[in-house]
Design a protein around this motif. Structure first.
Motif, PDB file in Angstrom:
ATOM      1  N   LEU A   1       0.817  -1.209   0.000  1.00 20.65           N
ATOM      2  CA  LEU A   1       0.000   0.000   0.000  1.00 20.65           C
ATOM      3  C   LEU A   1       0.852   1.261   0.000  1.00 20.65           C
ATOM      4  CD1 LEU A   1      -3.060   0.077  -0.088  1.00 20.65           C
ATOM      5  CD2 LEU A   1      -3.081   0.678   2.335  1.00 20.65           C
ATOM      6  N   THR A   2       2.132   1.121   0.326  1.00 20.55           N
ATOM      7  CA  THR A   2       3.069   2.251   0.230  1.00 20.55           C
ATOM      8  C   THR A   2       3.852   2.211  -1.077  1.00 20.55           C
ATOM      9  OG1 THR A   2       3.309   2.442   2.627  1.00 20.55           O
ATOM     10  CG2 THR A   2       5.083   3.344   1.289  1.00 20.55           C
ATOM     11  N   VAL A   3       4.321   1.028  -1.433  1.00 21.28           N
ATOM     12  CA  VAL A   3       5.153   0.890  -2.633  1.00 21.28           C
ATOM     13  C   VAL A   3       4.353   1.199  -3.898  1.00 21.28           C
ATOM     14  CG1 VAL A   3       6.433  -0.756  -4.056  1.00 21.28           C
ATOM     15  CG2 VAL A   3       6.729  -0.751  -1.571  1.00 21.28           C
ATOM     16  N   GLY A   4       3.124   0.691  -3.984  1.00 26.12           N
ATOM     17  CA  GLY A   4       2.310   0.885  -5.177  1.00 26.12           C
ATOM     18  C   GLY A   4       2.105   2.345  -5.554  1.00 26.12           C
ATOM     19  N   PRO A   5       1.588   3.174  -4.621  1.00 27.66           N
ATOM     20  CA  PRO A   5       1.396   4.598  -4.948  1.00 27.66           C
ATOM     21  C   PRO A   5       2.696   5.327  -5.288  1.00 27.66           C
ATOM     22  CG  PRO A   5       0.080   4.002  -3.046  1.00 27.66           C
ATOM     23  CD  PRO A   5       0.954   2.827  -3.343  1.00 27.66           C
ATOM     24  N   LEU A   6       3.797   4.973  -4.609  1.00 33.57           N
ATOM     25  CA  LEU A   6       5.073   5.619  -4.915  1.00 33.57           C
ATOM     26  C   LEU A   6       5.527   5.293  -6.341  1.00 33.57           C
ATOM     27  CD1 LEU A   6       7.084   5.122  -1.588  1.00 33.57           C
ATOM     28  CD2 LEU A   6       6.211   7.277  -2.527  1.00 33.57           C
ATOM     29  N   MET A   7       5.352   4.048  -6.753  1.00 36.14           N
ATOM     30  CA  MET A   7       5.741   3.669  -8.100  1.00 36.14           C
ATOM     31  C   MET A   7       4.852   4.346  -9.150  1.00 36.14           C
ATOM     32  SD  MET A   7       6.790  -0.375  -7.715  1.00 36.14           S
ATOM     33  CE  MET A   7       7.332  -0.438  -9.417  1.00 36.14           C
ATOM     34  N   GLN A   8       3.592   4.563  -8.812  1.00 40.42           N
ATOM     35  CA  GLN A   8       2.704   5.283  -9.724  1.00 40.42           C
ATOM     36  C   GLN A   8       3.155   6.730  -9.916  1.00 40.42           C
ATOM     37  OE1 GLN A   8      -1.235   4.775  -8.052  1.00 40.42           O
ATOM     38  NE2 GLN A   8      -1.614   2.925  -9.247  1.00 40.42           N
ATOM     39  N   GLU A   9       3.835   7.261  -8.911  1.00 46.79           N
ATOM     40  CA  GLU A   9       4.358   8.621  -9.010  1.00 46.79           C
ATOM     41  C   GLU A   9       5.710   8.672  -9.726  1.00 46.79           C
ATOM     42  OE1 GLU A   9       4.524  10.142  -5.071  1.00 46.79           O
ATOM     43  OE2 GLU A   9       2.344  10.045  -4.748  1.00 46.79           O
ATOM     44  N   GLY A  10       6.210   7.517 -10.156  1.00 45.61           N
ATOM     45  CA  GLY A  10       7.463   7.482 -10.908  1.00 45.61           C
ATOM     46  C   GLY A  10       8.673   7.052 -10.113  1.00 45.61           C
ATOM     47  N   VAL A  11       8.494   6.706  -8.844  1.00 48.08           N
ATOM     48  CA  VAL A  11       9.609   6.243  -8.014  1.00 48.08           C
ATOM     49  C   VAL A  11       9.938   4.796  -8.390  1.00 48.08           C
ATOM     50  CG1 VAL A  11      10.400   5.824  -5.654  1.00 48.08           C
ATOM     51  CG2 VAL A  11       8.900   7.773  -6.147  1.00 48.08           C
ATOM     52  N   GLY A  12      11.217   4.469  -8.490  1.00 44.41           N
ATOM     53  CA  GLY A  12      11.640   3.113  -8.812  1.00 44.41           C
ATOM     54  C   GLY A  12      11.289   2.132  -7.705  1.00 44.41           C
TER      55      GLY A  12
END
Length: 247
Positions: A145-156
């Protein structure tokens, strides 16, 4: 072994809690009333979201839905105090509650799946296997639930996972130790068809939230976690966008 003696000591100290809660959580009438309260609370939540809080992101709508499903009117009260665009002002306590709710929604899903699958459907008799499997699922869902949104924002992925490990591990650990421990304390011998199985699971989720809240508030206070965005700001932005679209 010292660890076993330590755990036995905790179990003995908390025996009065089990003695009080076990009859309550195994009462079909109590759980039926609770189910009605949860249903009514979810209805109020979604009425409020659709009528007054459309500005909330889809993820937070899902987060609050799970929080209310897990904790009924108590979850609704937390949403009302900290999650609506109509809050008068933001504060550390509100940010801590939103951060805990975010963690709670994912970890709670992992815990429910773990107990239902391992202790319920598979009927594993090993407390160690049930505990380890449920912990693993809770961590997986919580981190996702933390990794998913961050990756959607372009974070590796690597950076997002490191951020999740750093910011979420303390609260997930405390939440799951207290939640899983509470469930095992009260209903370790219950089967999936027993009212107690579900009653203890519901109760343990809320216990986990209570113990994780001060951890999350501290993490927000010291800048380890940013905390979820102020919903009042989302409401203001939403109103501005609506006004601009009608001009």
């Amino acid at each position: 072994m010292p660890l076993q003696q330590f755990l036995k000591g905790i179990e003995h100290a908390l025996a009065p809690v089990r003695h009080v809660m076990k009859p309550v959580l195994s009462d079909p009438l109590v759980m039926a009333v609770w189910a009605l309260l949860v249903g009514a609370s979810v209805g109020v939540l979604w009425w409020d979201i659709r009528k007054r809080n459309r500005a909330l992101p889809s993820m937070m709508k899902g987060v609050w839905t799970l929080v209310v499903l897990y904790s009924g009117p108590f979850g609704l009260a937390i949403y009302w105090y900290s999650g609506r665009t109509q809050i008068s002002h933001d504060s550390l306590w509100r940010r801590g509650l939103r951060s805990t709710a975010h963690c709670y929604s994912g970890c709670g899903a992992g815990e429910v799946l773990g107990f239902v699958l391992l202790a319920g459907l598979l009927a594993l008799q090993s407390t160690l296997l049930v505990t380890a499997g449920t912990f693993a699922l809770a961590y997986t869902f919580g981190y996702a639930l933390t990794v998913g949104p961050l990756m959607q924002e372009g974070v590796g992925f690597g950076e997002a996972m490191l951020d999740a490990l750093y910011s979420e591990t303390p609260s997930i650990t405390v939440m799951e130790i207290t939640a899983i421990g509470t469930d095992l304390l009260i209903a370790s011998q219950a089967n999936i068809g027993d009212v107690l199985f579900w009653g203890a699971l519901v109760f343990s989720l809320s216990v986990g939230f209570v113990f994780a809240f001060p951890i999350n508030a501290a993490l927000v206070r010291f800048g380890v976690k940013e905390g979820m965005k102020n919903p009042a700001e989302m409401g203001t932005e939403h109103q501005r966008n609506r006004a601009a679209s009608t001009d």
